[in-house]
Design a protein around this motif. Structure first.
Motif, PDB file in Angstrom:
ATOM      1  N   GLU A   1     -22.625   7.427 -35.869  1.00 29.33           N
ATOM      2  CA  GLU A   1     -22.983   7.966 -34.555  1.00 29.33           C
ATOM      3  C   GLU A   1     -22.710   6.901 -33.499  1.00 29.33           C
ATOM      4  N   ILE A   2     -22.033   7.277 -32.432  1.00 26.37           N
ATOM      5  CA  ILE A   2     -21.740   6.313 -31.371  1.00 26.37           C
ATOM      6  C   ILE A   2     -22.196   6.869 -30.026  1.00 26.37           C
ATOM      7  N   PRO A   3     -23.460   6.646 -29.688  1.00 30.22           N
ATOM      8  CA  PRO A   3     -23.990   7.158 -28.422  1.00 30.22           C
ATOM      9  C   PRO A   3     -23.203   6.594 -27.238  1.00 30.22           C
TER      10      PRO A   3
ATOM     11  N   GLY B   1     -17.849   9.554 -25.624  1.00 32.86           N
ATOM     12  CA  GLY B   1     -17.573  10.987 -25.751  1.00 32.86           C
ATOM     13  C   GLY B   1     -16.582  11.256 -26.873  1.00 32.86           C
ATOM     14  N   ASN B   2     -16.842  12.326 -27.598  1.00 26.59           N
ATOM     15  CA  ASN B   2     -15.993  12.683 -28.736  1.00 26.59           C
ATOM     16  C   ASN B   2     -14.533  12.875 -28.316  1.00 26.59           C
ATOM     17  N   LEU B   3     -14.352  13.584 -27.216  1.00 30.13           N
ATOM     18  CA  LEU B   3     -12.996  13.870 -26.750  1.00 30.13           C
ATOM     19  C   LEU B   3     -12.293  12.581 -26.332  1.00 30.13           C
ATOM     20  N   HIS B   4     -13.012  11.764 -25.560  1.00 30.11           N
ATOM     21  CA  HIS B   4     -12.444  10.508 -25.077  1.00 30.11           C
ATOM     22  C   HIS B   4     -12.099   9.588 -26.248  1.00 30.11           C
ATOM     23  N   PHE B   5     -13.003   9.533 -27.187  1.00 31.98           N
ATOM     24  CA  PHE B   5     -12.785   8.712 -28.382  1.00 31.98           C
ATOM     25  C   PHE B   5     -11.501   9.112 -29.112  1.00 31.98           C
ATOM     26  N   LEU B   6     -11.365  10.401 -29.331  1.00 29.80           N
ATOM     27  CA  LEU B   6     -10.237  10.851 -30.137  1.00 29.80           C
ATOM     28  C   LEU B   6      -8.917  10.701 -29.382  1.00 29.80           C
ATOM     29  N   ARG B   7      -8.976  10.881 -28.088  1.00 28.30           N
ATOM     30  CA  ARG B   7      -7.757  10.695 -27.303  1.00 28.30           C
ATOM     31  C   ARG B   7      -7.358   9.219 -27.291  1.00 28.30           C
ATOM     32  N   THR B   8      -8.379   8.349 -27.149  1.00 28.76           N
ATOM     33  CA  THR B   8      -8.115   6.906 -27.190  1.00 28.76           C
ATOM     34  C   THR B   8      -7.470   6.536 -28.527  1.00 28.76           C
ATOM     35  N   ALA B   9      -8.002   7.125 -29.602  1.00 26.48           N
ATOM     36  CA  ALA B   9      -7.479   6.828 -30.937  1.00 26.48           C
ATOM     37  C   ALA B   9      -6.033   7.323 -31.067  1.00 26.48           C
ATOM     38  N   LEU B  10      -5.820   8.573 -30.694  1.00 26.15           N
ATOM     39  CA  LEU B  10      -4.466   9.123 -30.845  1.00 26.15           C
ATOM     40  C   LEU B  10      -3.469   8.341 -29.989  1.00 26.15           C
ATOM     41  N   ASN B  11      -3.872   8.038 -28.762  1.00 24.11           N
ATOM     42  CA  ASN B  11      -2.949   7.322 -27.886  1.00 24.11           C
ATOM     43  C   ASN B  11      -2.707   5.888 -28.347  1.00 24.11           C
TER      44      ASN B  11
ATOM     45  N   LEU C   1     -16.822  18.612 -28.221  1.00 20.81           N
ATOM     46  CA  LEU C   1     -15.910  17.671 -27.572  1.00 20.81           C
ATOM     47  C   LEU C   1     -16.628  16.861 -26.500  1.00 20.81           C
ATOM     48  N   ASN C   2     -17.619  17.477 -25.875  1.00 18.86           N
ATOM     49  CA  ASN C   2     -18.283  16.810 -24.759  1.00 18.86           C
ATOM     50  C   ASN C   2     -19.477  15.975 -25.186  1.00 18.86           C
ATOM     51  N   ARG C   3     -19.792  16.032 -26.452  1.00 19.79           N
ATOM     52  CA  ARG C   3     -20.929  15.226 -26.915  1.00 19.79           C
ATOM     53  C   ARG C   3     -20.474  13.853 -27.357  1.00 19.79           C
ATOM     54  N   SER C   4     -21.442  12.943 -27.481  1.00 11.45           N
ATOM     55  CA  SER C   4     -21.107  11.614 -27.980  1.00 11.45           C
ATOM     56  C   SER C   4     -20.695  11.722 -29.445  1.00 11.45           C
ATOM     57  N   VAL C   5     -19.828  10.815 -29.858  1.00 10.13           N
ATOM     58  CA  VAL C   5     -19.293  10.828 -31.214  1.00 10.13           C
ATOM     59  C   VAL C   5     -20.411  10.932 -32.258  1.00 10.13           C
ATOM     60  N   ASN C   6     -20.445  12.051 -32.940  1.00 10.37           N
ATOM     61  CA  ASN C   6     -21.382  12.296 -34.043  1.00 10.37           C
ATOM     62  C   ASN C   6     -22.870  12.230 -33.686  1.00 10.37           C
ATOM     63  N   GLU C   7     -23.184  11.941 -32.455  1.00 10.36           N
ATOM     64  CA  GLU C   7     -24.594  11.747 -32.101  1.00 10.36           C
ATOM     65  C   GLU C   7     -25.351  13.071 -32.191  1.00 10.36           C
TER      66      GLU C   7
ATOM     67  N   GLU D   1     -21.476  -3.246 -35.986  1.00  9.85           N
ATOM     68  CA  GLU D   1     -20.304  -3.505 -36.822  1.00  9.85           C
ATOM     69  C   GLU D   1     -19.749  -2.213 -37.425  1.00  9.85           C
ATOM     70  N   GLN D   2     -20.639  -1.306 -37.793  1.00  9.97           N
ATOM     71  CA  GLN D   2     -20.177  -0.047 -38.391  1.00  9.97           C
ATOM     72  C   GLN D   2     -19.427   0.820 -37.387  1.00  9.97           C
ATOM     73  N   ALA D   3     -19.957   0.841 -36.174  1.00 15.00           N
ATOM     74  CA  ALA D   3     -19.287   1.631 -35.132  1.00 15.00           C
ATOM     75  C   ALA D   3     -17.920   1.031 -34.820  1.00 15.00           C
ATOM     76  N   LEU D   4     -17.886  -0.289 -34.791  1.00 14.68           N
ATOM     77  CA  LEU D   4     -16.630  -0.989 -34.526  1.00 14.68           C
ATOM     78  C   LEU D   4     -15.583  -0.630 -35.584  1.00 14.68           C
ATOM     79  N   PHE D   5     -16.005  -0.641 -36.839  1.00 13.93           N
ATOM     80  CA  PHE D   5     -15.075  -0.309 -37.917  1.00 13.93           C
ATOM     81  C   PHE D   5     -14.620   1.150 -37.827  1.00 13.93           C
ATOM     82  N   TYR D   6     -15.552   2.005 -37.495  1.00 15.53           N
ATOM     83  CA  TYR D   6     -15.217   3.434 -37.368  1.00 15.53           C
ATOM     84  C   TYR D   6     -14.112   3.633 -36.331  1.00 15.53           C
ATOM     85  N   LEU D   7     -14.260   2.966 -35.195  1.00 19.11           N
ATOM     86  CA  LEU D   7     -13.255   3.100 -34.134  1.00 19.11           C
ATOM     87  C   LEU D   7     -11.922   2.495 -34.563  1.00 19.11           C
ATOM     88  N   ARG D   8     -12.001   1.336 -35.191  1.00 19.85           N
ATOM     89  CA  ARG D   8     -10.758   0.669 -35.612  1.00 19.85           C
ATOM     90  C   ARG D   8     -10.059   1.472 -36.696  1.00 19.85           C
TER      91      ARG D   8
END
Ligand code: ATP
Ligand code: MG
Lengths: 258, 442
Positions: free
Chosen positions: A90-92, A95-105, A139-145, B383-390
């Motif tokens: 969980e990453i309070p 945002g889920n959408l922002h996170f995934l776009r950041t990852a894909l990009n 999509l608008n919620r925090s990642v897994n929170e 650290e876990q969140a960091l790894f998840y993102l990476r």
């Protein structure tokens, strides 16, 4: 070969957890990994994804012929490795959408591709969510929170559908899913099967393998793969339990219980 | 007496002598009291309990002094770039600049005057408040501010007025000139009964000459008045900044304070809030973000003097490199203050091994029928969140940024004023690890 794991040993602190794993996965194949609690399945998946808390002490891992262990977690993701976590984090505040776009990009950038703008990404995300029948509200919620156990698992498969990896490691993606969700998520995973993509599916339940039919089944115990076979092996395991494995591989079985 | 103190006493004495002819008696008395108090108290050293972690020697030993009137620096473009939209008073190096100010669009229920003008035109209303909340005898830097009292603003909100847009007070350190500049703004806000208004204090600067801002804000809220107070301190990393906000909340009134401390070599922000009538509500939000060798000090003091009031406090700190932060928050629930509902939270994120924070929540509860909660935490990136993102392909530095930003977003997100929130977000983006760190005031 998509993935070759050879004599892989890994430890955390003084404790050796993986004690010589060997595994070969061809593109297009799906392998299931089963095994008792604590046998090292998640450790294997985390080591493959690059978790630095585990120290690899022996062996090698080749991904499409290249040394996977030399790469950082993010480089592995860019190379095409995806881990669906047993316990998604969980990453309070992110945002889920922002996170995934950041990852894909980030991945696209590293591959020299153009980044997707917010609009294009949103339509991609909406389309891929359908695969696991996830509500757009997520999509608008925090990642897994605050996601329920099952919602977290769906979110993992949704991310996989967006990131389109070459190798997907699904660590107990079925646990926590109700029967309908299991069918839906398995359907999503099946839709992502392709002849270029390999999958390692970690599970405790034969039922998942009714939906996602594996090419091979491995049984892990005590940090080793103690038995491999066809999809029938899962059925047999379900019937006979892990005691059966213990009988066949006494050394491994004993370690599995320590 | 230290040479440092002597310098400030001399500066104040000279100033008061020059002003003696023109100043009204009450103002002269206030200044003289400030000087006497400063002389009596002297500047604090780390031996004083309240200043144990914040050493003001770098300020005291440097000869900061007010700039003379009439100096003009062309800062129009700068101000247009940095100011938020809407009516504003602009101060350059502590001096009100009528040319750069504009009260266009000011809501008719609100009066905003430069303090110098207000002394002439609204003496009675001003005198009734000025120096009553912020007492020179309680604080050497309040005393210094009083001793040099000249510039600032007087904001009055008419009873019943509901002003939709904020008033902005913009303090810019020009960085021009070689001499170290002292600005001593005094802001006085009087919000009438049943009124609602918003005030922004924006502090920025141009990299260059040394500056020391010593600001004091006094707020008096009438019954059922609401004030949203925003303070954004984004001065250059070499600046010194000490400031205090003193508020008195009457029955059913509400104060929301958002304090962002981003800039400064040494910056201390103090908030004092007293409930003087039942049913009051006070929200204190704070965010301090330091890197390099910045020292960011935060004090809050909430006085639940009467029953049935609510306070909500959330301060967060992000400290990188060798930056140091402190949070000392006192909540006093007096014996009579039954049915108080108070919560206080301070969370800190340390981004480097050498960053330090000292957090001291202090709850003094003397009443028995109360609801009070408090918590303080110091942590590192998960650290876990960091790894998840990476593991999803996000490079480490970007992942750290994302998580740090997420940590701060709780406070930033509470800012309802959209242009200000956008500004804070932009500034923050420039200050978090991996960002363009040299950004100033923009
Ligand atoms: N961070 C850690 N610190 C100490 N021990 C650990 C750590 N991570 C894993 N282990 C130990 O390593 C062993 C293997 O754990 P792992 O999570 O890989 O098992 P698993 O096969 O995935 O089990 P499950 O089926 O319950 O998910 C366990 O005994 C576990 O306690
Ligand atoms: Mg596991």
């Amino acid at each position: 070969m998509l993935l070759s794991v050879r004599n892989l040993h890994a430890r955390i602190g003084d404790k050796e957890i993986l004690k010589g794993i060997n595994l070969e996965l061809k593109p297009g194949e799906v392998h299931a990994i089963m095994g008792p609690n604590g046998s090292g399945k998640s450790t294997l998946s985390q080591v493959l994804a690059g978790r630095e808390t585990y120290k690899v002490t022996q062996g090698e891992v080749l991904f499409e012929g290249k040394d996977l262990l030399a790469l950082t977690p993010e480089q592995r993701a860019v190379a095409g490795v995806f881990l669906a976590f047993q316990y998604p984090v969980e990453i309070p505040g992110v945002g889920n959408l922002h996170f995934l776009r950041t990852a894909l990009n980030a991945q696209r950038r590293s591959r020299g591709l153009e980044e997707l703008d917010a609009m294009d990404f949103l339509s991609l995300a909406k389309e891929r969510m359908k695969l696991v029948q996830m509500d757009q509200g997520f999509l608008n919620r925090s990642v897994n929170e605050g996601f329920s156990g099952g919602e977290k698992k769906r979110n993992e498969v949704f991310q996989m559908a967006v990131l389109q990896p070459r190798l997907a490691i699904l660590d107990e993606t079925d646990s926590g899913l109700d029967i309908d969700a299991l069918r839906i998520v398995a359907g999503g995973v099946n839709a992502l099967r392709s002849k270029e993509r390999g999958m390692l599916v970690i599970t405790h339940y034969q039922r998942l393998l009714d939906y996602i039919v594996p090419d091979k089944v491995h049984v892990m115990a005590g940090g080793r793969i103690v038995m491999s076979g066809g999809k029938e092996l899962a059925l047999e395991l379900e019937k006979k339990g892990y005691a059966w494995v213990e009988k066949l591989g006494p050394a491994a079985g004993r370690e599995a219980r320590t | 007496m230290s040479a440092g103190l002597q310098h400030y006493l001399d500066v104040a004495q000279r100033f008061q002598a020059e002003q003696a002819e023109t100043a009204p008696l009450w103002l002269r008395a206030l200044r003289e009291e400030g000087l006497a108090q400063l002389s009596r108290q002297g500047f604090p050293t780390p031996r004083h309990e309240d200043w144990k972690y914040t050493d003001v020697a770098p300020i005291v030993s440097r000869g900061f002094a007010p700039v003379g009137a009439g100096r003009s620096v062309d800062l129009k473009a700068r101000v247009e770039q940095l100011a938020l939209p809407g009516p504003r008073l602009v101060f350059v190096d502590g001096r009100h600049s009528p040319e750069l100010s504009s009260l266009e669009g000011l809501y008719e229920g609100v009066t905003v005057k430069s303090l110098r003008v207000a002394v002439r035109e609204d003496a009675e209303a001003l005198e009734a408040v000025l120096g009553r909340r912020a007492r020179a005898e309680a604080h050497p830097f309040t005393a210094l501010n009083a001793a040099l009292l000249e510039e600032g603003a007087f904001v009055q909100v008419r009873p019943g007025a509901v002003a939709p847009s904020p008033v902005q007070l913009f303090f810019l350190a020009s960085g021009a000139g070689a001499a170290p500049v002292l600005a001593s703004p005094r802001i006085v806000v009087v919000a009438g009964e049943n009124s609602e208004a918003a005030l922004v204090e924006l502090y920025a600067g141009v990299e260059g000459g040394a500056s020391f801002t010593n600001a004091v804000t006094e707020v008096v809220l009438g019954d059922n008045a609401r004030l949203h107070h925003y303070k954004l301190q984004a001065e250059p990393d070499a600046a010194f900044h000490l400031a205090s906000l003193h508020a008195r909340l009457s029955r059913d009134s509400s104060l929301t304070s958002h304090a962002f401390a981003l800039g400064g070599a040494l910056a201390r922000n103090e908030v004092y809030s007293v409930f003087a009538g039942e049913g009051g509500e006070c929200v204190l939000n704070g965010l301090y973000v330091g890197h390099g060798t910045q020292h960011l000090d935060n004090r809050t003091d909430l006085d639940h003097a009467v029953p049935r009031c609510t306070s909500r406090e959330l301060y967060k700190g992000v400290l990188d490199d060798r930056a140091r932060g402190t949070f000392h928050g006192r909540v006093l629930v007096r014996q009579d203050a039954q049915r108080t509902d108070a919560s206080q939270t301070n969370r800190n994120l340390l981004l480097s091994e050498e960053a330090l924070v000292d957090t001291r929540p202090q709850l003094e509860i003397l009443a028995d029928d109360v609801k009070c909660a408090h918590g303080a935490a110091v942590g590192r990136l998960d650290e876990q969140a960091l790894f998840y993102l990476r593991a999803r392909g996000i490079p480490r530095a970007e992942a750290e940024r994302l998580l740090t930003y997420a940590f701060a977003s709780e406070v930033v997100g509470a800012v309802k004023l959209e242009p200000l929130r956008a500004r804070v977000e932009q500034l923050l983006a420039g200050r978090l690890p991996g960002g363009a760190r040299r950004e100033v005031g923009a």
